[in-house]
Design a protein around this motif. Structure first.
Motif, PDB file in Angstrom:
ATOM      1  N   LEU A  22     -11.230 -23.865 -38.846  1.00 16.79           N
ATOM      2  CA  LEU A  22     -12.364 -23.996 -37.926  1.00 16.79           C
ATOM      3  C   LEU A  22     -12.164 -23.124 -36.687  1.00 16.79           C
ATOM      4  CD1 LEU A  22     -13.010 -27.832 -38.184  1.00 16.79           C
ATOM      5  CD2 LEU A  22     -14.480 -26.009 -39.052  1.00 16.79           C
ATOM      6  N   ALA A  23     -10.930 -23.084 -36.191  1.00 21.98           N
ATOM      7  CA  ALA A  23     -10.641 -22.244 -35.028  1.00 21.98           C
ATOM      8  C   ALA A  23     -10.845 -20.771 -35.363  1.00 21.98           C
ATOM      9  CB  ALA A  23      -9.216 -22.487 -34.546  1.00 21.98           C
ATOM     10  N   GLU A  24     -10.420 -20.371 -36.572  1.00 24.51           N
ATOM     11  CA  GLU A  24     -10.570 -18.959 -36.925  1.00 24.51           C
ATOM     12  C   GLU A  24     -12.023 -18.612 -37.191  1.00 24.51           C
ATOM     13  OE1 GLU A  24      -7.697 -15.689 -38.570  1.00 24.51           O
ATOM     14  OE2 GLU A  24      -7.779 -17.453 -39.849  1.00 24.51           O
ATOM     15  N   GLU A  25     -12.793 -19.540 -37.765  1.00 27.09           N
ATOM     16  CA  GLU A  25     -14.225 -19.304 -37.921  1.00 27.09           C
ATOM     17  C   GLU A  25     -14.873 -19.058 -36.556  1.00 27.09           C
ATOM     18  OE1 GLU A  25     -16.235 -22.348 -40.099  1.00 27.09           O
ATOM     19  OE2 GLU A  25     -14.779 -22.324 -41.735  1.00 27.09           O
ATOM     20  N   ALA A  26     -14.520 -19.887 -35.587  1.00 25.82           N
ATOM     21  CA  ALA A  26     -15.072 -19.713 -34.242  1.00 25.82           C
ATOM     22  C   ALA A  26     -14.590 -18.415 -33.619  1.00 25.82           C
ATOM     23  CB  ALA A  26     -14.691 -20.904 -33.362  1.00 25.82           C
ATOM     24  N   THR A  27     -13.349 -18.044 -33.884  1.00 22.12           N
ATOM     25  CA  THR A  27     -12.809 -16.791 -33.350  1.00 22.12           C
ATOM     26  C   THR A  27     -13.575 -15.593 -33.894  1.00 22.12           C
ATOM     27  OG1 THR A  27     -10.587 -17.707 -33.092  1.00 22.12           O
ATOM     28  CG2 THR A  27     -10.764 -15.311 -33.229  1.00 22.12           C
ATOM     29  N   GLU A  28     -13.824 -15.586 -35.201  1.00 20.62           N
ATOM     30  CA  GLU A  28     -14.557 -14.468 -35.791  1.00 20.62           C
ATOM     31  C   GLU A  28     -16.009 -14.460 -35.333  1.00 20.62           C
ATOM     32  OE1 GLU A  28     -12.860 -11.877 -38.186  1.00 20.62           O
ATOM     33  OE2 GLU A  28     -11.909 -12.713 -36.416  1.00 20.62           O
ATOM     34  N   ALA A  29     -16.590 -15.651 -35.106  1.00 24.09           N
ATOM     35  CA  ALA A  29     -17.938 -15.691 -34.532  1.00 24.09           C
ATOM     36  C   ALA A  29     -17.930 -15.121 -33.119  1.00 24.09           C
ATOM     37  CB  ALA A  29     -18.462 -17.135 -34.526  1.00 24.09           C
ATOM     38  N   TYR A  30     -16.896 -15.447 -32.354  1.00 23.35           N
ATOM     39  CA  TYR A  30     -16.732 -14.880 -31.000  1.00 23.35           C
ATOM     40  C   TYR A  30     -16.617 -13.354 -31.095  1.00 23.35           C
ATOM     41  CZ  TYR A  30     -14.480 -13.723 -26.550  1.00 23.35           C
ATOM     42  OH  TYR A  30     -14.158 -13.154 -25.346  1.00 23.35           O
ATOM     43  N   ASN A  31     -15.803 -12.873 -32.028  1.00 21.29           N
ATOM     44  CA  ASN A  31     -15.627 -11.429 -32.178  1.00 21.29           C
ATOM     45  C   ASN A  31     -16.950 -10.754 -32.528  1.00 21.29           C
ATOM     46  OD1 ASN A  31     -12.873 -11.600 -31.675  1.00 21.29           O
ATOM     47  ND2 ASN A  31     -12.320 -11.739 -33.822  1.00 21.29           N
ATOM     48  N   ALA A  32     -17.738 -11.411 -33.395  1.00 16.04           N
ATOM     49  CA  ALA A  32     -19.019 -10.821 -33.792  1.00 16.04           C
ATOM     50  C   ALA A  32     -19.973 -10.731 -32.604  1.00 16.04           C
ATOM     51  CB  ALA A  32     -19.650 -11.654 -34.914  1.00 16.04           C
ATOM     52  N   THR A  33     -20.052 -11.788 -31.801  1.00 15.76           N
ATOM     53  CA  THR A  33     -20.936 -11.733 -30.635  1.00 15.76           C
ATOM     54  C   THR A  33     -20.411 -10.753 -29.603  1.00 15.76           C
ATOM     55  OG1 THR A  33     -19.808 -13.669 -29.691  1.00 15.76           O
ATOM     56  CG2 THR A  33     -21.821 -14.072 -30.921  1.00 15.76           C
ATOM     57  N   GLU A  34     -19.088 -10.627 -29.499  1.00 14.83           N
ATOM     58  CA  GLU A  34     -18.511  -9.662 -28.568  1.00 14.83           C
ATOM     59  C   GLU A  34     -18.888  -8.239 -28.975  1.00 14.83           C
ATOM     60  OE1 GLU A  34     -15.763  -8.693 -25.312  1.00 14.83           O
ATOM     61  OE2 GLU A  34     -16.911 -10.446 -25.901  1.00 14.83           O
ATOM     62  N   ALA A  35     -18.797  -7.941 -30.288  1.00 13.04           N
ATOM     63  CA  ALA A  35     -19.165  -6.613 -30.763  1.00 13.04           C
ATOM     64  C   ALA A  35     -20.658  -6.357 -30.582  1.00 13.04           C
ATOM     65  CB  ALA A  35     -18.777  -6.465 -32.239  1.00 13.04           C
ATOM     66  N   ALA A  36     -21.479  -7.385 -30.889  1.00 12.25           N
ATOM     67  CA  ALA A  36     -22.927  -7.225 -30.719  1.00 12.25           C
ATOM     68  C   ALA A  36     -23.289  -7.037 -29.251  1.00 12.25           C
ATOM     69  CB  ALA A  36     -23.653  -8.440 -31.290  1.00 12.25           C
ATOM     70  N   LEU A  37     -22.607  -7.763 -28.379  1.00  7.78           N
ATOM     71  CA  LEU A  37     -22.879  -7.642 -26.945  1.00  7.78           C
ATOM     72  C   LEU A  37     -22.498  -6.250 -26.442  1.00  7.78           C
ATOM     73  CD1 LEU A  37     -23.758  -8.925 -24.300  1.00  7.78           C
ATOM     74  CD2 LEU A  37     -21.463  -9.871 -24.047  1.00  7.78           C
ATOM     75  N   ALA A  38     -21.370  -5.731 -26.914  1.00  6.65           N
ATOM     76  CA  ALA A  38     -20.966  -4.383 -26.511  1.00  6.65           C
ATOM     77  C   ALA A  38     -21.992  -3.350 -26.957  1.00  6.65           C
ATOM     78  CB  ALA A  38     -19.591  -4.058 -27.086  1.00  6.65           C
ATOM     79  N   ALA A  39     -22.514  -3.527 -28.185  1.00  4.38           N
ATOM     80  CA  ALA A  39     -23.538  -2.597 -28.675  1.00  4.38           C
ATOM     81  C   ALA A  39     -24.808  -2.691 -27.832  1.00  4.38           C
ATOM     82  CB  ALA A  39     -23.844  -2.894 -30.137  1.00  4.38           C
ATOM     83  N   ARG A  40     -25.201  -3.917 -27.485  1.00  2.00           N
ATOM     84  CA  ARG A  40     -26.385  -4.108 -26.655  1.00  2.00           C
ATOM     85  C   ARG A  40     -26.196  -3.497 -25.266  1.00  2.00           C
ATOM     86  NH1 ARG A  40     -31.299  -5.604 -28.911  1.00  2.00           N
ATOM     87  NH2 ARG A  40     -30.994  -7.233 -30.452  1.00  2.00           N
TER      88      ARG A  40
END
Length: 361
Positions: free
Chosen positions: A7-25
């Motif tokens: 569960l922690a790693e799922e949340a970590t990868e979700a965090y990474n995905a939003t971080e990458a999307a935010l950087a692109a935005r």
């Protein structure tokens, strides 16, 4: 414990995905801001030109007969033709200025609207990132509380059980023949990715990190292939979703091995049934058996590359396989500021008793 780690790693990868999307935005917002600034500057020039035309027309109307009237009353036919050509050029110039002004206003308005939408999207992503960080924090603190409740003997028993389960899973995988028996060489890029990953052995796992001092699982694999000259997705889920699949019996060094049903963990294959991975908080980048976690499949970042005719794998330190494949130390639990901003997370030295704990599968 395994459930909490997943569960922690799922949340970590979700965090990474939003971080990458935010950087692109943010990059798109900067581009739009620059384009909008240029459009507004051009619009000001166009407005100034229209103002000069209006003043000229006003001044001309006060200076006697209009140009067309003077042309009609001219006694010289050639002078009349000249006046007509001049009038036509002036009319065309005025029309062009008005068209440019109109287009400039439309473009500036559209860019301003897009910039506002980008800002709204950034705010949404920033809130999602904050929520994902809080989830990671909460899950890891649950692990910390669970570990704190165990005795030294229970910790040792748990560690021994995890090692035994991993060894058994590796034996079963090799015996099944799923890995095949052919020794394959990497491509030049795959070999470079392996060398990069091997050079990170011993560095701490820190969730959300992508080097150079610490890594999480997909941070390690994405940076290894970036060092090899190929950009791949940041998260394990996107690596699994976007990169070409490869059967386990065709693995070659440099391929990525993905784990768990939701593709929440990833490692880099180095050959001989082993991977380099950043396992879990509290652990360090290390060499592990490929079956250290439940396998989902494998993907290949360079499917069209030509394998090397000869390949010498990098030398690994004697301690490359030391430590748990899954572990947690209280010292690496990320904190959350009151405002939800990112902390300056750092790795633990793994010397505490908690860092020896591994989850029993």
């Amino acid at each position: 414990m395994q459930g909490l780690y997943q569960l922690a790693e799922e949340a970590t990868e979700a965090y990474n995905a939003t971080e990458a999307a935010l950087a692109a935005r943010q990059g798109e917002a900067r581009r739009l801001g620059s384009e909008l600034g240029a459009a507004r500057t051009a619009l000001q020039r166009q407005k100034a030109a229209a103002g000069r035309l209006a003043r000229a027309q006003y001044q001309g109307s006060r200076g006697g007969l209009p140009r067309y009237a003077r042309m009609l009353l001219a006694g010289d036919p050639q002078a009349a033709l000249d006046q007509r050509r001049i009038a036509a050029r002036e009319a065309a110039h005025r029309a062009a200025v008005i068209r440019r002004l109109s287009r400039g206003e439309v473009k500036a308005g559209a860019l301003a609207d897009r910039a506002r939408k980008e800002l709204d999207a950034q705010r949404t992503l920033a809130e999602q990132r904050r929520q994902h960080k809080q989830e990671v924090t909460g899950r890891l603190k649950e692990v910390e509380r669970l570990l704190a409740s165990l005795t030294t003997g229970q910790l040792a028993e748990l560690s021994a059980r995890e090692k035994a389960v991993t060894a058994g899973a590796q034996r079963d995988l090799l015996a099944s023949g799923r890995l095949g028996s052919t020794v394959r060489t990497p491509t030049a890029a795959g070999g470079a990715a392996v060398r990069y990953a091997a050079a990170q052995i011993g560095k701490p796992y820190v969730w959300g990190a992508e080097g150079p001092e610490s890594f999480d699982c997909s941070g390690l694999t994405s940076q290894a292939w970036a060092a090899a000259g190929r950009t791949i997705p940041r998260t394990s889920q996107e690596q699994w979703a976007q990169l070409p699949r490869v059967p386990l019996n065709q693995l070659r060094p440099g391929d990525l091995v993905v784990y768990f049903p939701k593709a929440t963990h990833v490692a880099l294959y180095v050959g001989d049934g082993k991977v380099v991975q950043a396992p879990r908080p509290g652990a360090r980048v290390k060499v592990s058996p490929i079956a250290a976690n439940p396998l989902l499949g494998a993907v290949r970042p360079d499917p069209y590359g030509t394998p090397l005719a000869a390949y010498a794998p990098p030398e690994l330190p004697e301690s490359a396989g030391a430590g748990s494949d899954e572990g947690y130390s209280a010292g690496t639990a990320p904190g959350t500021d009151d405002d939800g901003s990112d902390d300056d997370d750092s790795g633990d030295d793994g010397s505490g008793s908690a860092s020896r704990v591994t989850s029993a599968r």
